[in-house]
Design an enzyme around this catalytic site. Sequence first.
Site, PDB file in Angstrom:
ATOM      1  N   CYS A   1      38.438   3.948  18.387  1.00 49.77           N
ATOM      2  CA  CYS A   1      37.073   3.679  18.845  1.00 49.77           C
ATOM      3  C   CYS A   1      37.035   3.815  20.361  1.00 49.77           C
ATOM      4  O   CYS A   1      37.953   3.355  21.044  1.00 49.77           O
ATOM      5  CB  CYS A   1      36.672   2.263  18.437  1.00 49.77           C
ATOM      6  SG  CYS A   1      35.034   1.793  19.001  1.00 49.77           S
ATOM      7  N   LEU A   2      35.977   4.415  20.871  1.00 51.73           N
ATOM      8  CA  LEU A   2      35.859   4.585  22.323  1.00 51.73           C
ATOM      9  C   LEU A   2      35.755   3.230  23.029  1.00 51.73           C
ATOM     10  O   LEU A   2      36.051   3.133  24.213  1.00 51.73           O
ATOM     11  CB  LEU A   2      34.642   5.454  22.658  1.00 51.73           C
ATOM     12  CG  LEU A   2      34.737   6.913  22.167  1.00 51.73           C
ATOM     13  CD1 LEU A   2      33.415   7.639  22.389  1.00 51.73           C
ATOM     14  CD2 LEU A   2      35.873   7.644  22.863  1.00 51.73           C
TER      15      LEU A   2
HETATM   16 NI    NI Z   1      33.610   2.877  17.600  1.00 50.28          NI
END
Ligand code: NI
Length: 175
Positions: free
Chosen positions: A96-97
């Site tokens: 996830c970023l």
């Molecule tokens: Ni994410």
Amino acid sequence: MAKLKILVAPDPLLKQKAHPVTEVTDEIRTILDDMLETMYAAPGIGLAATQVGIDKRLVVMDLANTEEGEEPAPMKFINPEIISLSEEEAVLEEGCLSVPEFYEDVIRPAKCKVKALNENGEEFITEGEGLLAACLQHEIDHLDGELFIDHLSRVKRAMIIKKLIKIKKHQTVKM
Ligand code: NI
């Protein structure tokens, strides 16, 4: 278009439940384009408005494997809503970023069906499995204030958050 700042956990804004879009306007279309630009630059395959501090139920995704020569295939979802999930489950390693550098196996329903509005305010339905199903669920989770690490054990989640805090502290003293 403008690139937006991606929030990194732990951040209270990432825990908030986003509000539905009441009208699909030019402002909404601009946010979606900015989100896509931000996602491509990161680079990532999905981004929810919650991750850029915007309190609206908006998601963008692109699952095309451009490194293998596939054409970009941007997807935009306004007010996405899961209308069905399979009983069957699947495991996928997710990242996830907003949780940079951490990748963990997450178990989710293998298939899902999502209802959303497009850029013209028209309703459409997307049905998927595999990466598409996982990504849709991951992004809609964001709109409800949940991260993929919330699907892990409490011990594992605490360890990741601790490391993220350490990294953040380190960054603030960098000159
Ligand atoms: Ni994410």
